[in-house]
Design an enzyme around this catalytic site. Structure first.
Site, PDB file in Angstrom:
ATOM      1  N   TYR A  12       3.060  -5.281  -2.838  1.00  0.00           N
ATOM      2  CA  TYR A  12       3.854  -6.179  -3.684  1.00  0.00           C
ATOM      3  C   TYR A  12       3.636  -7.644  -3.319  1.00  0.00           C
ATOM      4  O   TYR A  12       3.931  -8.537  -4.116  1.00  0.00           O
ATOM      5  CB  TYR A  12       5.359  -5.860  -3.574  1.00  0.00           C
ATOM      6  CG  TYR A  12       5.752  -4.518  -4.167  1.00  0.00           C
ATOM      7  CD1 TYR A  12       4.841  -3.763  -4.887  1.00  0.00           C
ATOM      8  CD2 TYR A  12       7.030  -4.013  -4.008  1.00  0.00           C
ATOM      9  CE1 TYR A  12       5.185  -2.535  -5.414  1.00  0.00           C
ATOM     10  CE2 TYR A  12       7.393  -2.789  -4.539  1.00  0.00           C
ATOM     11  CZ  TYR A  12       6.463  -2.053  -5.243  1.00  0.00           C
ATOM     12  OH  TYR A  12       6.811  -0.838  -5.772  1.00  0.00           O
TER      13      TYR A  12
ATOM     14  N   LYS B 154      -0.762   7.545   2.967  1.00  0.00           N
ATOM     15  CA  LYS B 154      -1.851   8.160   2.197  1.00  0.00           C
ATOM     16  C   LYS B 154      -3.123   7.963   3.017  1.00  0.00           C
ATOM     17  O   LYS B 154      -4.129   7.396   2.554  1.00  0.00           O
ATOM     18  CB  LYS B 154      -1.925   7.474   0.815  1.00  0.00           C
ATOM     19  CG  LYS B 154      -2.822   8.130  -0.178  1.00  0.00           C
ATOM     20  CD  LYS B 154      -2.316   9.458  -0.712  1.00  0.00           C
ATOM     21  CE  LYS B 154      -3.317  10.079  -1.645  1.00  0.00           C
ATOM     22  NZ  LYS B 154      -3.048  11.508  -1.927  1.00  0.00           N
TER      23      LYS B 154
ATOM     24  N   ASP C 104       1.987  12.104  -1.696  1.00  0.00           N
ATOM     25  CA  ASP C 104       2.070  13.023  -2.838  1.00  0.00           C
ATOM     26  C   ASP C 104       2.820  14.293  -2.451  1.00  0.00           C
ATOM     27  O   ASP C 104       3.659  14.807  -3.193  1.00  0.00           O
ATOM     28  CB  ASP C 104       0.668  13.341  -3.403  1.00  0.00           C
ATOM     29  CG  ASP C 104      -0.384  13.534  -2.328  1.00  0.00           C
ATOM     30  OD1 ASP C 104      -0.097  13.261  -1.139  1.00  0.00           O
ATOM     31  OD2 ASP C 104      -1.509  13.968  -2.651  1.00  0.00           O
TER      32      ASP C 104
ATOM     33  N   ASP D 284       9.657   2.460  -2.349  1.00  0.00           N
ATOM     34  CA  ASP D 284      10.298   2.116  -3.620  1.00  0.00           C
ATOM     35  C   ASP D 284      10.467   3.377  -4.459  1.00  0.00           C
ATOM     36  O   ASP D 284      11.549   3.681  -4.986  1.00  0.00           O
ATOM     37  CB  ASP D 284       9.402   1.089  -4.345  1.00  0.00           C
ATOM     38  CG  ASP D 284      10.092   0.449  -5.527  1.00  0.00           C
ATOM     39  OD1 ASP D 284      11.261   0.784  -5.803  1.00  0.00           O
ATOM     40  OD2 ASP D 284       9.461  -0.395  -6.189  1.00  0.00           O
TER      41      ASP D 284
ATOM     42  N   ASP E 200      14.119   6.036  -4.694  1.00  0.00           N
ATOM     43  CA  ASP E 200      14.753   6.328  -5.983  1.00  0.00           C
ATOM     44  C   ASP E 200      14.761   7.830  -6.258  1.00  0.00           C
ATOM     45  O   ASP E 200      15.731   8.360  -6.784  1.00  0.00           O
ATOM     46  CB  ASP E 200      14.022   5.610  -7.127  1.00  0.00           C
ATOM     47  CG  ASP E 200      14.640   4.252  -7.419  1.00  0.00           C
ATOM     48  OD1 ASP E 200      15.407   3.752  -6.563  1.00  0.00           O
ATOM     49  OD2 ASP E 200      14.368   3.683  -8.491  1.00  0.00           O
TER      50      ASP E 200
END
Ligand code: NAD
Length: 357
Positions: A142, A192, A224, A248, A252
């Site tokens: 980000y 990852k 994943d 992020d 959620d």
């Protein structure tokens, strides 16, 4: 013990829920003999109306002079069309940056009394869910440079950079391990590393930091798989430690499996233990001023403040237990009530929790 707390009610139901947190703090003072000095300051739309900007200098100063910050929520339709400089949400991003809040902690807990509210099958959640996502908040893709857009031969492309320094990884890893020590002693680091160089470094540094925490069990999982495991068997997790982008999404996902936004607290911490504590929900303009807001996310954020910034574990537990007891007695705000259940107002729930601590 004496603590200075900066209270930022913000907009909409922000004021209603922070009023309940103040009530509970006053009750804790009586019960445990502490003194909490509360200073109220403006943020968001309320600050724009009063001072022209969403994060006045005076508010920042009050935050910096405090041991911790308790925030309600910001935003509302009145300010939606305004330029970015005069948007309540800009106050949120600015305060995180100004106070150096690099670690975001979001617990996902299912109270047994509310297992039916979960989006998951009853047999998956019957053991209760109690996990904590520790997300890096100020680095990663980000914020990484270079970023931008190109156009060549009539074709557009765009790019971002996922970059972490070892210092950034080490400091968030420490927050993860320290948090695990306050819980069940297990960290699952999510990355990852089978594809991304930045994740390889992430894994390497997390392993190095882990040497300082031999009492904490460390495991690694690809993101994943973590996304899948969260809905398949969320009871396997204690602390999930991860980067900005993955956190992020996973925080959620973890929140949504608990089923109710009115119950989700959060903490954003700097290195020194200083932190800003707020419910995950927004200012809910649709129910503003009707005494219908669920204050439990705010009260559970208050419990996190007591635990993480003030080191008051017993007091934190007593707030969490009081919230659970109120649910057990059958009190529900409108967002949680099924037909036939008695609906309690925001201030009534605040009174009950304050009596219960
Ligand atoms: P929201 O979280 O405010 O509301 C979503 C829905 O959940 C609404 O129906 C609302 O009534 C309900 N809800 C939320 N909190 C509740 C509570 N404590 N008790 C009972 N019901 C509750 O999200 P939104 O409607 O997308 O956004 C409204 C405003 O809040 C916008 O201006 C948005 O930018 C802002 N916002 C602020 C924050 C923050 O301050 N951290 C976070 C999200 C949204």
């Amino acid at each position: 013990m004496r603590s200075q707390i900066c209270v930022l009610p913000g907009d909409g139901i922000g004021k209603e829920v922070t009023d309940q947190a103040e009530k509970v703090l006053r009750a804790l003072e009586k019960r445990f003999g502490h003194s909490f000095e509360l200073e109220r300051a403006l943020i968001g739309g309320a600050a724009i109306d009063e001072t022209g900007g969403p994060l006045p200098e005076r508010t920042l100063r009050a935050c910096r002079e405090s041991d911790a910050v308790l925030m309600g929520a910001v935003g509302g339709p009145r300010w939606d069309g305004a330029p970015w400089e005069k948007r309540p949400e800009k106050g949120l991003l600015d305060i995180r940056k100004e106070l150096g809040l690099f670690a975001n902690l979001r617990p996902a807990v299912i109270f047994r009394e509310l297992a039916g509210a979960s989006l998951l099958r009853p047999d998956i959640v019957e053991g209760g869910i109690d996990l904590l996502v520790v997300r890096e908040l100020t680095g990663g893709v980000y914020f990484g440079e270079p970023k931008g857009r190109d156009e060549a031969d009539g074709s557009r492309s765009a790019y971002n950079t996922m970059r972490y320094s070892e210092q950034e990884i080490a400091r968030i890893a420490r927050v993860g391990f320290e948090s695990a020590r306050k819980r069940r002693g297990r960290v699952c680091s999510v990355d990852k590393a089978n594809v991304l160089a930045v994740s390889e470094l992430w894994r390497e540094v997390v392993r190095e930091v882990a040497k300082d925490y031999p009492d904490v069990e460390l495991s690694h999982m690809y993101v994943d798989n973590a996304a899948m495991q969260l809905v398949r068997d969320p009871t396997q997790f204690d602390v999930i430690l991860t980067s900005n982008l993955f956190g992020d999404i996973l925080s959620d996902e973890a929140a949504s499996i608990t089923g109710s936004i009115g119950l989700l607290p959060s903490a954003s911490l700097s290195g020194s233990g200083f932190g800003l504590y707020e419910p995950v929900h927004g200012s809910a303009p649709d129910i503003e001023g009707r005494n219908q807001a669920n204050p439990m996310a705010m009260l559970l954020s208050l419990a996190m403040m007591l635990r993480y910034s003030l080191g008051l574990e017993g007091e934190a537990k007593s707030v969490e237990e009081a919230v659970a007891a109120v649910l057990k007695q059958g009190f529900r705000t409108r967002d949680l009530a099924h037909s036939g259940e008695t609906v309690a107002g925001c201030s009534e729930i605040g009174d009950l929790v304050a009596e219960g601590v």
